[in-house]
Design a protein around this motif. Sequence first.
Motif, mmCIF file in Angstrom:
data_model
loop_
_atom_site.group_PDB
_atom_site.id
_atom_site.type_symbol
_atom_site.label_atom_id
_atom_site.label_comp_id
_atom_site.label_asym_id
_atom_site.label_seq_id
_atom_site.Cartn_x
_atom_site.Cartn_y
_atom_site.Cartn_z
ATOM 1 N N VAL A 20 0.837 -1.201 0.000
ATOM 2 C CA VAL A 20 0.000 0.000 0.000
ATOM 3 C C VAL A 20 0.873 1.252 0.000
ATOM 4 O O VAL A 20 0.609 2.214 -0.735
ATOM 5 C CB VAL A 20 -0.974 -0.009 1.208
ATOM 6 C CG1 VAL A 20 -1.647 1.332 1.385
ATOM 7 C CG2 VAL A 20 -2.012 -1.105 1.032
ATOM 8 N N GLY A 21 1.933 1.259 0.802
ATOM 9 C CA GLY A 21 2.855 2.397 0.831
ATOM 10 C C GLY A 21 3.535 2.615 -0.509
ATOM 11 O O GLY A 21 3.700 3.749 -0.961
ATOM 12 N N LEU A 22 3.913 1.527 -1.167
ATOM 13 C CA LEU A 22 4.541 1.624 -2.484
ATOM 14 C C LEU A 22 3.579 2.209 -3.509
ATOM 15 O O LEU A 22 3.949 3.105 -4.276
ATOM 16 C CB LEU A 22 5.025 0.240 -2.933
ATOM 17 C CG LEU A 22 5.728 0.181 -4.284
ATOM 18 C CD1 LEU A 22 7.024 0.985 -4.245
ATOM 19 C CD2 LEU A 22 6.012 -1.262 -4.670
ATOM 20 N N VAL A 23 2.342 1.728 -3.514
ATOM 21 C CA VAL A 23 1.332 2.258 -4.444
ATOM 22 C C VAL A 23 1.081 3.741 -4.161
ATOM 23 O O VAL A 23 1.002 4.554 -5.089
ATOM 24 C CB VAL A 23 0.023 1.439 -4.356
ATOM 25 C CG1 VAL A 23 -1.106 2.116 -5.111
ATOM 26 C CG2 VAL A 23 0.247 0.031 -4.893
ATOM 27 N N PHE A 24 0.986 4.110 -2.880
ATOM 28 C CA PHE A 24 0.780 5.516 -2.511
ATOM 29 C C PHE A 24 1.959 6.370 -2.977
ATOM 30 O O PHE A 24 1.770 7.429 -3.586
ATOM 31 C CB PHE A 24 0.599 5.634 -0.994
ATOM 32 C CG PHE A 24 0.373 7.033 -0.514
ATOM 33 C CD1 PHE A 24 -0.795 7.712 -0.804
ATOM 34 C CD2 PHE A 24 1.332 7.683 0.250
ATOM 35 C CE1 PHE A 24 -1.015 9.005 -0.354
ATOM 36 C CE2 PHE A 24 1.127 8.976 0.709
ATOM 37 C CZ PHE A 24 -0.044 9.621 0.401
ATOM 38 N N LEU A 26 4.132 5.729 -5.372
ATOM 39 C CA LEU A 26 4.128 5.807 -6.833
ATOM 40 C C LEU A 26 3.067 6.783 -7.327
ATOM 41 O O LEU A 26 3.296 7.536 -8.277
ATOM 42 C CB LEU A 26 3.903 4.423 -7.441
ATOM 43 C CG LEU A 26 5.084 3.459 -7.360
ATOM 44 C CD1 LEU A 26 4.682 2.062 -7.807
ATOM 45 C CD2 LEU A 26 6.250 3.974 -8.183
ATOM 46 N N GLY A 27 1.905 6.776 -6.661
ATOM 47 C CA GLY A 27 0.854 7.728 -7.021
ATOM 48 C C GLY A 27 1.307 9.166 -6.827
ATOM 49 O O GLY A 27 1.012 10.039 -7.650
ATOM 50 N N LEU A 28 2.026 9.418 -5.735
ATOM 51 C CA LEU A 28 2.547 10.774 -5.496
ATOM 52 C C LEU A 28 3.556 11.175 -6.559
ATOM 53 O O LEU A 28 3.562 12.320 -7.026
ATOM 54 C CB LEU A 28 3.188 10.858 -4.104
ATOM 55 C CG LEU A 28 2.239 10.754 -2.914
ATOM 56 C CD1 LEU A 28 3.025 10.673 -1.612
ATOM 57 C CD2 LEU A 28 1.282 11.926 -2.886
ATOM 58 N N LEU A 29 4.402 10.238 -6.969
ATOM 59 C CA LEU A 29 5.391 10.537 -8.003
ATOM 60 C C LEU A 29 4.734 10.786 -9.353
ATOM 61 O O LEU A 29 5.024 11.773 -10.035
ATOM 62 C CB LEU A 29 6.404 9.394 -8.117
ATOM 63 C CG LEU A 29 7.405 9.264 -6.975
ATOM 64 C CD1 LEU A 29 8.187 7.959 -7.089
ATOM 65 C CD2 LEU A 29 8.345 10.458 -6.951
ATOM 66 N N VAL A 30 3.822 9.883 -9.749
ATOM 67 C CA VAL A 30 3.167 9.993 -11.058
ATOM 68 C C VAL A 30 2.311 11.257 -11.140
ATOM 69 O O VAL A 30 2.276 11.929 -12.176
ATOM 70 C CB VAL A 30 2.311 8.725 -11.339
ATOM 71 C CG1 VAL A 30 1.415 8.914 -12.549
ATOM 72 C CG2 VAL A 30 3.209 7.518 -11.529
ATOM 73 N N SER A 31 1.630 11.612 -10.036
ATOM 74 C CA SER A 31 0.737 12.774 -10.045
ATOM 75 C C SER A 31 1.473 14.101 -10.007
ATOM 76 O O SER A 31 0.888 15.145 -10.298
ATOM 77 C CB SER A 31 -0.215 12.704 -8.852
ATOM 78 O OG SER A 31 0.500 12.913 -7.640
ATOM 79 N N GLY A 32 2.742 14.077 -9.634
ATOM 80 C CA GLY A 32 3.499 15.322 -9.519
ATOM 81 C C GLY A 32 3.490 15.914 -8.123
ATOM 82 O O GLY A 32 4.112 16.953 -7.888
ATOM 83 N N MET A 33 2.806 15.275 -7.181
ATOM 84 C CA MET A 33 2.733 15.808 -5.818
ATOM 85 C C MET A 33 4.087 15.789 -5.110
ATOM 86 O O MET A 33 4.289 16.519 -4.150
ATOM 87 C CB MET A 33 1.719 15.018 -4.979
ATOM 88 C CG MET A 33 0.280 15.232 -5.368
ATOM 89 S SD MET A 33 -0.346 16.880 -4.993
ATOM 90 C CE MET A 33 -0.339 16.874 -3.216
ATOM 91 N N ALA A 34 5.019 14.955 -5.560
ATOM 92 C CA ALA A 34 6.342 14.892 -4.949
ATOM 93 C C ALA A 34 7.310 15.891 -5.575
ATOM 94 O O ALA A 34 8.461 15.980 -5.169
ATOM 95 C CB ALA A 34 6.909 13.479 -5.050
ATOM 96 N N VAL A 56 -5.813 16.060 -9.239
ATOM 97 C CA VAL A 56 -5.260 15.047 -8.339
ATOM 98 C C VAL A 56 -5.965 15.132 -6.983
ATOM 99 O O VAL A 56 -6.387 14.122 -6.416
ATOM 100 C CB VAL A 56 -3.738 15.239 -8.172
ATOM 101 C CG1 VAL A 56 -3.183 14.300 -7.115
ATOM 102 C CG2 VAL A 56 -3.035 15.032 -9.505
ATOM 103 N N MET A 57 -6.102 16.342 -6.466
ATOM 104 C CA MET A 57 -6.757 16.530 -5.170
ATOM 105 C C MET A 57 -8.235 16.150 -5.242
ATOM 106 O O MET A 57 -8.764 15.559 -4.296
ATOM 107 C CB MET A 57 -6.580 17.959 -4.688
ATOM 108 C CG MET A 57 -5.169 18.262 -4.303
ATOM 109 S SD MET A 57 -5.056 19.928 -3.702
ATOM 110 C CE MET A 57 -3.303 20.065 -3.503
ATOM 111 N N GLY A 58 -8.892 16.495 -6.338
ATOM 112 C CA GLY A 58 -10.294 16.104 -6.506
ATOM 113 C C GLY A 58 -10.452 14.593 -6.496
ATOM 114 O O GLY A 58 -11.365 14.055 -5.862
ATOM 115 N N GLY A 59 -9.554 13.902 -7.180
ATOM 116 C CA GLY A 59 -9.581 12.437 -7.174
ATOM 117 C C GLY A 59 -9.329 11.877 -5.781
ATOM 118 O O GLY A 59 -9.982 10.927 -5.344
ATOM 119 N N ALA A 60 -8.395 12.486 -5.051
ATOM 120 C CA ALA A 60 -8.095 12.031 -3.690
ATOM 121 C C ALA A 60 -9.290 12.248 -2.766
ATOM 122 O O ALA A 60 -9.602 11.395 -1.926
ATOM 123 C CB ALA A 60 -6.875 12.765 -3.153
#
Length: 159
Positions: A20-24, A26-34, A56-60
């Motif tokens: 779950v942490g890995l998916v989270f 990766l999601g942060l990296l792909v979305s640009g949040m990182a 991204v925030m709307g989806g979250a």
Amino acid sequence: LWRATFCKETVMTTIIAAIVGLVFGLGLLVSGMADPHKVLGFLDLAGLWDPSLAFVMGGAIAVGVFAFAVAKKRTTSFLGGAMHLPTSRDIDRRLVVGSLIFGVGWGIAGFCPGPAIVSAGAGQPKAIVFVIAMLAGMWLFELAERMSHGTPTTQTGGR
């Protein structure tokens, strides 16, 4: 038998948490949040505003609404642990001040805790400094809380 079951459950919980942490992350990296530049571009309403993180925030938020709706109907987590959902609905001074500190830090650095940890793990020096400062702030808060409530501190960090 208990020991084997305990170890098996602990290992399974750890593996699932890692996935779950890995998916989270990766999601942060792909979305640009990182990426602090992308985040600061999103926060720069008066300059060259980049609205892409709003999606991204709307989806979250949509995922969060669904997840909390499901969680409210459950007494245990999917892994069998107890559910600990927030119960307070008060907007008090501590919440407002904490939100302001969070927002100012996010606006200055372009990081919030999750993306900062992901970026620090990727070796970004600015993120490493941010995570160290964040941990120091958490420690100072805990120390201040214990002093204000008269709770003795321990070496293990527990109350």
